[in-house]
Write an enzyme that holds these catalytic residues in place. Structure first.
Site, PDB file in Angstrom:
ATOM      1  N   LYS A 112       0.782  -1.168   0.089  1.00 30.13           N
ATOM      2  CA  LYS A 112      -0.084   0.111  -0.016  1.00 30.13           C
ATOM      3  C   LYS A 112       0.824   1.336  -0.097  1.00 30.13           C
ATOM      4  O   LYS A 112       0.365   2.237  -0.443  1.00 30.13           O
ATOM      5  CB  LYS A 112      -0.903   0.188   1.190  1.00 30.13           C
ATOM      6  CG  LYS A 112      -1.919  -1.015   1.545  1.00 30.13           C
ATOM      7  CD  LYS A 112      -2.910  -1.392   0.500  1.00 30.13           C
ATOM      8  CE  LYS A 112      -4.018  -2.352   1.014  1.00 30.13           C
ATOM      9  NZ  LYS A 112      -3.788  -3.585   0.982  1.00 30.13           N
TER      10      LYS A 112
HETATM   11  C1  LIG Z   1      -4.314  -4.587   0.692  1.00 28.09           C
HETATM   12  C2  LIG Z   1      -3.828  -6.056   0.550  1.00 28.09           C
HETATM   13  C3  LIG Z   1      -4.084  -6.969  -0.351  1.00 28.09           C
HETATM   14  C4  LIG Z   1      -5.453  -6.905  -1.252  1.00 28.09           C
HETATM   15  O1  LIG Z   1      -4.914  -5.814  -2.080  1.00 28.09           O
HETATM   16  P1  LIG Z   1      -6.306  -5.272  -3.061  1.00 28.09           P
HETATM   17  O2  LIG Z   1      -5.714  -4.351  -3.611  1.00 28.09           O
HETATM   18  O3  LIG Z   1      -7.329  -4.996  -2.065  1.00 28.09           O
HETATM   19  O4  LIG Z   1      -6.800  -6.403  -3.788  1.00 28.09           O
HETATM   20  C5  LIG Z   1      -3.195  -7.972  -0.302  1.00 28.09           C
HETATM   21  N1  LIG Z   1      -2.269  -8.225   0.654  1.00 28.09           N
HETATM   22  C6  LIG Z   1      -1.734  -7.472   1.506  1.00 28.09           C
HETATM   23  C7  LIG Z   1      -0.858  -7.516   2.277  1.00 28.09           C
HETATM   24  C8  LIG Z   1      -2.856  -6.171   1.557  1.00 28.09           C
HETATM   25  O5  LIG Z   1      -2.477  -5.191   2.510  1.00 28.09           O
END
Ligand SMILES: *Cc1c(COP(=O)(O)O)cnc(C)c1O
Length: 467
Positions: A112
């Site tokens: 993120k």
């Molecule tokens: C947010 C997240 C996901 C999922 O990602 P999306 O974009 O919501 O599909 C997968 N793994 C981790 C560690 C995350 O923080």
């Protein structure tokens, strides 16, 4: 570039407007009016660029009209300068076919950060152009919250209200949010709520005139287009290293809200030769069911060792359905209204066929996650986190032709989920030095009942009016 809503009736906005707006006023999501496309030669010429320069090249068509190329490059240089690895998103090799794209070298140890470090700077840039305040309201299953808070803590003209389901995020995830004591950061722990409940409250707030008349409510969830845009870059970065545009590459993506994997879809629309996008879920498998047999129906959320994927409504799937359904906003608005009323819908034939051309899917249960974590450790000496394990499980069982490299997106650092990793391997991953004293820091958060009214009242009391 201008941006249109997937539900067809909100006004089109430029990049600046779409970045600050979050959800469209008709309940839809903003998408670019068209996909920019790079030629094979243009892609070939990007090989070897430093990450920040590649990022500016890939993203410029999306921001044109709101930022100059020069300013965009300054922002990407600042955002990616905070990463702990010079390559920003380094690629590692597991075996002849399997690769790992490490997306967790940012300040909060999950992918993120790649998007949110930039988004924080974009907010600051755009807010500095006028007398406006922004009220960010977000829901997190763990990682968005910490990454967003890190990106905006202490910044002027922004307040952030981050909702998390109380007791359903890991200790590391919670502390990364609640130990940030900047006065513009408000952590709200919702009692007896799931991530989907928290996300529903946020969505309702975007459409609540009582709130939107007083506050400029912005989004840091992946409903915000700018986040997906930033994630397109690392698909190109990995593809270029593995021989694109002269060679196809497949990607396996641990998926919850369908944001990260949708960025892969965008990369393919922009000209990156993508063999397949493998959508990996845990047992919360609405996306696997939707892609395998057209059944997009909401189940109940089962907590797993991969909590950031414990999701049963995948907001960004709407963007794919819009594109695959011929970009007919009216028809999609009806389809989504049906889903919101009944919590279930069938994909149309056009949507199913379009999806199957590029996507396949797989679901990993608890044993499959654990055995994949063990495989990576015993065969490659790599500790991987449970989310990444879902992706690697799907990658290894996908049956992709042996001549095509398969890249699993490593979405979190293993130290974010130490118990699951230790259970599977007997080894406990240590927190990297840059977050070392997390467990000594003071925490601050507010517990609320998981109701819209309680959250709206809290936000109204603590946020700055829009002008
Ligand atoms: C947010 C997240 C996901 C999922 O990602 P999306 O974009 O919501 O599909 C997968 N793994 C981790 C560690 C995350 O923080």
């Amino acid at each position: 570039m201008d941006y249109i809503s997937t539900r067809g009736s909100a006004p089109a906005l430029d990049f600046e407007g779409a970045t600050l707006a979050g959800l469209a006023s008709d309940g839809g999501l903003y998408v670019p009016r068209e996909w920019p496309r790079f030629s094979k030669d243009e892609i070939a010429a990007m090989a070897g660029l430093p990450y920040a320069e590649l990022a500016a090249k890939i993203m410029f068509p999306f921001v044109e009209g709101s930022l100059t190329h020069e300013r965009l490059l300054e922002l990407t240089t600042e955002a990616y300068g905070r990463f702990a690895h010079k390559a920003v998103t380094p690629l590692k090799q597991f075996d002849e076919q399997q690769w790992l794209l490490e997306l967790f070298h940012g300040p909060t140890l999950a992918f993120k950060d790649v998007a949110l470090q930039l988004l924080g700077l974009l907010f600051e840039e755009f807010l500095s152009r006028s007398e406006r305040n922004l009220t960010i309201v977000g829901a997190t299953s763990g990682d968005t919250g910490s990454a967003a808070i890190d990106a905006v803590a202490g910044r002027a003209k922004v307040d952030i209200f981050m909702l998390h389901p109380k007791g359903r995020v890991s200790d590391v995830q919670r502390r990364q949010m609640t130990t940030v004591l900047a006065p513009n950061v408000h952590n709200l722990a919702l009692e007896d709520a799931s991530f989907d409940d928290a996300q529903a409250i946020v969505k309702r707030m975007f459409n609540d005139r009582g709130m939107t008349d007083r506050f400029a409510i912005g989004a840091v969830n992946s409903i915000n287009w700018a986040r997906l845009m930033a994630q397109v870059v690392y698909y190109f970065a990995a593809g270029l290293q593995l021989g694109a545009p002269h060679r196809k590459v497949a990607f396996s993506v641990p998926t919850g809200n369908f944001g990260d994997v949708f960025a892969g879809y965008v990369a393919a629309q922009m000209g990156l030769p993508v063999e397949k996008l493998i959508v990996a879920t845990n047992v919360n498998d609405i996306l696997h069911r939707a892609l395998a047999n057209g059944d997009y129906s909401q189940g109940t959320v089962t907590p797993t060792a991969a909590p950031s994927m414990d999701i049963q409504v995948s907001s960004n799937f709407e963007r794919l359905l819009f594109d695959l359904g011929g970009r007919d906003g009216k028809a999609l608005a009806e389809q989504m209204a049906g889903f919101e009323a009944t919590k279930a819908m069938q994909l149309t034939n056009a949507q199913r066929e379009g999806a199957s051309a590029l996507f396949q899917s797989a679901r990993a249960d608890a044993d499959e996650m654990a055995s994949t974590i063990r495989w990576a450790w015993e065969n490659c000496g790599e500790l991987i986190d449970p989310h990444t394990a879902c992706g690697l499980f799907a990658a290894r069982s996908a049956g992709i032709d042996a001549s095509i490299p398969v890249v699993t997106l490593a979405t979190a650092h293993p130290a974010k989920f130490p118990e699951a990793v230790e259970r599977a391997t007997g080894h406990r991953p240590g927190l990297p030095e840059r977050v070392g004293d997390l467990f000594e820091r003071e925490e601050r958060f507010t517990s609320l009942t998981g109701s819209f009214e309680a959250v709206a009242e809290f936000v109204a009391q603590h946020a700055a009016p829009k002008v």
